[in-house]
Design a protein around this motif. Structure first.
Motif, mmCIF file in Angstrom:
data_model
loop_
_atom_site.group_PDB
_atom_site.id
_atom_site.type_symbol
_atom_site.label_atom_id
_atom_site.label_comp_id
_atom_site.label_asym_id
_atom_site.label_seq_id
_atom_site.Cartn_x
_atom_site.Cartn_y
_atom_site.Cartn_z
ATOM 1 N N PHE A 165 0.744 -1.280 -0.072
ATOM 2 C CA PHE A 165 0.057 0.176 0.028
ATOM 3 C C PHE A 165 0.738 1.332 0.409
ATOM 4 O O PHE A 165 1.679 1.419 0.483
ATOM 5 C CB PHE A 165 -1.011 0.315 1.539
ATOM 6 C CG PHE A 165 -0.681 -0.166 2.324
ATOM 7 C CD1 PHE A 165 0.187 -0.625 3.333
ATOM 8 C CD2 PHE A 165 -0.096 1.561 3.437
ATOM 9 C CE1 PHE A 165 0.754 -0.885 4.394
ATOM 10 C CE2 PHE A 165 0.284 1.120 4.098
ATOM 11 C CZ PHE A 165 0.854 0.453 4.743
ATOM 12 N N SER B 277 -4.049 0.347 -0.766
ATOM 13 C CA SER B 277 -3.918 -0.754 -1.245
ATOM 14 C C SER B 277 -3.482 -0.789 -3.421
ATOM 15 O O SER B 277 -4.535 0.290 -3.335
ATOM 16 C CB SER B 277 -4.130 -2.453 -1.142
ATOM 17 O OG SER B 277 -4.276 -2.619 0.490
ATOM 18 N N ILE C 197 -13.627 2.478 -0.584
ATOM 19 C CA ILE C 197 -15.299 2.871 0.433
ATOM 20 C C ILE C 197 -15.290 4.287 -0.130
ATOM 21 O O ILE C 197 -14.228 5.359 -0.007
ATOM 22 C CB ILE C 197 -14.366 2.636 1.850
ATOM 23 C CG1 ILE C 197 -15.807 2.756 2.432
ATOM 24 C CG2 ILE C 197 -13.419 3.496 2.571
ATOM 25 C CD1 ILE C 197 -16.491 1.228 2.430
ATOM 26 N N VAL D 216 -16.806 6.490 3.301
ATOM 27 C CA VAL D 216 -17.309 6.941 3.933
ATOM 28 C C VAL D 216 -17.994 8.411 3.817
ATOM 29 O O VAL D 216 -17.450 9.460 4.299
ATOM 30 C CB VAL D 216 -16.548 6.932 5.010
ATOM 31 C CG1 VAL D 216 -16.170 7.215 6.830
ATOM 32 C CG2 VAL D 216 -14.881 6.124 4.644
ATOM 33 N N GLY E 28 -16.191 10.949 5.585
ATOM 34 C CA GLY E 28 -14.884 10.531 6.610
ATOM 35 C C GLY E 28 -14.256 11.835 5.593
ATOM 36 O O GLY E 28 -14.199 12.520 4.652
ATOM 37 N N LEU F 169 -11.164 12.072 4.043
ATOM 38 C CA LEU F 169 -10.208 11.908 2.775
ATOM 39 C C LEU F 169 -11.748 11.575 1.818
ATOM 40 O O LEU F 169 -12.376 11.816 0.394
ATOM 41 C CB LEU F 169 -9.683 11.188 2.715
ATOM 42 C CG LEU F 169 -9.337 11.362 0.927
ATOM 43 C CD1 LEU F 169 -8.202 12.358 0.770
ATOM 44 C CD2 LEU F 169 -8.291 9.856 0.953
ATOM 45 N N THR G 240 -12.859 -3.740 1.409
ATOM 46 C CA THR G 240 -12.276 -3.209 0.063
ATOM 47 C C THR G 240 -10.762 -4.310 0.760
ATOM 48 O O THR G 240 -9.904 -3.525 -0.118
ATOM 49 C CB THR G 240 -12.023 -1.842 0.725
ATOM 50 O OG1 THR G 240 -11.524 -1.537 2.290
ATOM 51 C CG2 THR G 240 -12.909 -1.130 0.424
ATOM 52 N N GLU H 285 -9.850 1.512 12.251
ATOM 53 C CA GLU H 285 -11.517 1.312 13.298
ATOM 54 C C GLU H 285 -10.983 3.160 14.258
ATOM 55 O O GLU H 285 -9.488 3.061 15.099
ATOM 56 C CB GLU H 285 -11.912 0.733 14.062
ATOM 57 C CG GLU H 285 -11.001 -0.810 13.844
ATOM 58 C CD GLU H 285 -12.846 -1.611 13.626
ATOM 59 O OE1 GLU H 285 -12.946 -1.249 12.932
ATOM 60 O OE2 GLU H 285 -11.748 -2.522 12.911
ATOM 61 N N ARG H 286 -11.358 3.896 14.211
ATOM 62 C CA ARG H 286 -11.308 5.113 14.809
ATOM 63 C C ARG H 286 -12.053 4.353 16.474
ATOM 64 O O ARG H 286 -13.569 4.903 15.947
ATOM 65 C CB ARG H 286 -11.260 6.391 14.303
ATOM 66 C CG ARG H 286 -9.935 6.385 14.138
ATOM 67 C CD ARG H 286 -9.549 7.535 12.523
ATOM 68 N NE ARG H 286 -8.738 6.977 11.823
ATOM 69 C CZ ARG H 286 -9.130 7.816 10.841
ATOM 70 N NH1 ARG H 286 -9.507 8.205 10.292
ATOM 71 N NH2 ARG H 286 -7.422 6.709 10.172
HETATM 72 C C1 LIG Z 1 -2.181 -0.345 5.309
HETATM 73 C C2 LIG Z 1 -4.362 0.490 5.306
HETATM 74 C C3 LIG Z 1 -4.699 -0.304 3.474
HETATM 75 C C4 LIG Z 1 -5.799 0.417 3.558
HETATM 76 N N1 LIG Z 1 -5.917 0.423 1.979
HETATM 77 C C5 LIG Z 1 -7.724 1.255 1.680
HETATM 78 C C6 LIG Z 1 -7.493 0.971 0.995
HETATM 79 O O1 LIG Z 1 -7.186 0.034 -0.461
HETATM 80 N N2 LIG Z 1 -8.767 1.323 -0.143
HETATM 81 C C7 LIG Z 1 -9.788 2.309 1.424
HETATM 82 O O2 LIG Z 1 -11.140 1.735 0.539
HETATM 83 N N3 LIG Z 1 -9.606 2.076 2.133
HETATM 84 C C8 LIG Z 1 -8.271 1.591 2.780
HETATM 85 N N4 LIG Z 1 -7.238 1.627 3.880
HETATM 86 C C9 LIG Z 1 -8.568 2.721 4.607
HETATM 87 C C10 LIG Z 1 -7.711 3.824 3.873
HETATM 88 O O3 LIG Z 1 -6.152 4.539 4.470
HETATM 89 C C11 LIG Z 1 -8.963 4.818 4.918
HETATM 90 O O4 LIG Z 1 -9.045 5.583 6.068
HETATM 91 C C12 LIG Z 1 -10.026 5.248 4.421
HETATM 92 O O5 LIG Z 1 -9.851 6.332 3.031
HETATM 93 C C13 LIG Z 1 -11.175 6.195 4.864
HETATM 94 O O6 LIG Z 1 -10.761 7.816 4.945
HETATM 95 P P1 LIG Z 1 -11.561 8.898 4.827
HETATM 96 O O7 LIG Z 1 -10.925 9.862 5.549
HETATM 97 O O8 LIG Z 1 -12.768 8.972 4.770
HETATM 98 O O9 LIG Z 1 -12.097 8.745 6.569
HETATM 99 P P2 LIG Z 1 -11.163 8.072 8.277
HETATM 100 O O10 LIG Z 1 -11.631 9.118 9.356
HETATM 101 O O11 LIG Z 1 -9.603 7.533 7.243
HETATM 102 O O12 LIG Z 1 -12.054 6.702 8.519
HETATM 103 C C14 LIG Z 1 -13.582 6.968 8.884
HETATM 104 C C15 LIG Z 1 -14.006 5.370 9.302
HETATM 105 O O13 LIG Z 1 -14.457 4.954 8.415
HETATM 106 C C16 LIG Z 1 -14.039 3.096 8.170
HETATM 107 N N5 LIG Z 1 -13.575 2.923 7.183
HETATM 108 C C17 LIG Z 1 -12.544 3.750 6.996
HETATM 109 N N6 LIG Z 1 -11.826 2.367 5.662
HETATM 110 C C18 LIG Z 1 -12.883 1.613 5.536
HETATM 111 C C19 LIG Z 1 -13.082 0.821 4.801
HETATM 112 N N7 LIG Z 1 -12.172 0.607 3.628
HETATM 113 N N8 LIG Z 1 -13.766 -0.378 4.567
HETATM 114 C C20 LIG Z 1 -14.700 0.252 5.782
HETATM 115 N N9 LIG Z 1 -14.730 0.776 6.578
HETATM 116 C C21 LIG Z 1 -13.251 1.945 6.498
HETATM 117 C C22 LIG Z 1 -13.868 3.161 9.188
HETATM 118 O O14 LIG Z 1 -14.609 2.813 10.815
HETATM 119 C C23 LIG Z 1 -12.730 4.085 10.150
HETATM 120 O O15 LIG Z 1 -12.893 4.753 11.151
HETATM 121 C C24 LIG Z 1 -6.720 1.232 4.604
HETATM 122 C C25 LIG Z 1 -5.939 1.456 5.245
HETATM 123 C C26 LIG Z 1 -4.433 0.886 5.958
HETATM 124 C C27 LIG Z 1 -4.584 0.848 7.659
#
Ligand SMILES: Cc1cc2nc3c(=O)[nH]c(=O)nc-3n(C[C@H](O)[C@H](O)[C@H](O)COP(=O)(O)OP(=O)(O)OC[C@H]3O[C@@H](n4cnc5c(N)ncnc54)[C@H](O)[C@@H]3O)c2cc1C
Length: 253
Positions: A33, A50, A65, A67, A70, A72, A113, A252-253
């Motif tokens: 990733f 990834s 995903i 979110v 979220g 991002l 994912t 997870e947060r």
């Molecule tokens: C090693 C690693 C690899 C990752 N690869 C991917 C990937 O290939 N594709 C991807 O979509 N995300 C992936 N993630 C998650 C990604 O980093 C972010 O969390 C996601 O993009 C959401 O970002 P955000 O800022 O919108 O919300 P965030 O503040 O990052 O997340 C808010 C909440 O949404 C939920 N969440 C976040 N990501 C996911 C998910 N993928 N599936 C289900 N629930 C989720 C969790 O409960 C999290 O606490 C990966 C995370 C890690 C640690």
């Protein structure tokens, strides 16, 4: 590195994928990733992603995903062709076949994912050189959430170089928990009751023969890791190959 978005595909209202240009200097191992994102108010907002595409392709593909709220993904889901995304220069991660000991069968067990790194690994010719059978299990709540993985596997059956290996060696096993489907239930349940092995015609998990990669939610990994450890499987990481490796699909947060 700034890359240009070449295509975006929305698979469901919660899932999408996007393809970008690739800097010729960006190297990664299949399954790794990188930090990916966009600029918000002039500052990079990055998250771990990834790489779903294999490392011999000229473009990069990510599976995401959406979110609600979220930081991002509430923005990233509006990406359009021609937009700019940031892709980190460094790729890392434990889900690489070099972190596994020699073995006969490779099980790639994913939820949601978490399938993304495995879509890179199943397109790596080395995976087929090293293993006799490759079993990709993808668990989701609903059938519609399987679409991206399913379409990638289908496309592999017509792949220029890999089609024959794929037909001979790759088992694709999708399962859902919230709807009637050909395969139903959590991956842990399908391992416990032996249904997975009965359906694919392979013997139950055995450390002497099988190697496993896990990518999913924290709960999924706790459930599956305990089943592997019970059977004597040892975890691998960089520097020390093992019988299984794992990585969270998200924090997870
Ligand atoms: C090693 C690693 C690899 C990752 N690869 C991917 C990937 O290939 N594709 C991807 O979509 N995300 C992936 N993630 C998650 C990604 O980093 C972010 O969390 C996601 O993009 C959401 O970002 P955000 O800022 O919108 O919300 P965030 O503040 O990052 O997340 C808010 C909440 O949404 C939920 N969440 C976040 N990501 C996911 C998910 N993928 N599936 C289900 N629930 C989720 C969790 O409960 C999290 O606490 C990966 C995370 C890690 C640690």
């Amino acid at each position: 590195m700034e890359e240009r978005v070449l295509a975006v595909h929305h698979w469901t209202d919660r899932l999408f994928s996007f393809t970008t240009t690739r800097d010729s200097g960006f190297r990664f191992r299949n399954g790794e990733f990188t930090m990916t994102g966009i600029k918000v108010d002039g500052k990079p907002l990055l998250r771990a992603y990834s790489v779903a595409s294999p490392n011999y392709e000229e473009t990069l593909e990510f599976y995401s995903i959406k979110v609600p709220n979220g930081p991002l993904t509430s923005r990233l889901q509006h990406l359009k062709e021609g937009d700019t995304v940031i892709v980190g220069r460094k790729a890392t991660g434990t889900l690489v076949i070099d972190n596994l000991r020699e073995g006969k069968n490779l099980y790639l067990l994913a939820t949601g994912t978490g399938v993304a790194p495995f879509l890179s690994i199943i397109r790596d010719p080395e995976t087929y050189d090293r293993f006799e059978k490759i079993v990709l299990v993808h668990g989701c709540r609903q059938i519609a959430e399987l679409a991206y993985g399913e379409s990638m596997v289908k496309a592999l059956h017509d792949h220029e170089f890999l089609a024959d290996e794929v037909k001979a060696k790759l088992f694709y096993y999708p399962t859902v928990t919230r709807e009637p489907f050909i395969h139903e239930g959590r991956i842990s349940k399908l391992i416990d009751d032996g249904q997975l092995f009965a359906d694919i015609g392979l013997p139950p998990l055995d450390k002497s023969r099988d190697r496993v990669m896990l990518c999913g939610s924290t709960q999924m990994m706790v459930d599956l890791k305990s089943r592997l450890v019970e059977r004597g499987f040892e975890e691998g990481n960089h520097g020390e190959a093992g019988d299984f490796v794992l990585e969270k699909a998200f924090a997870e947060r």
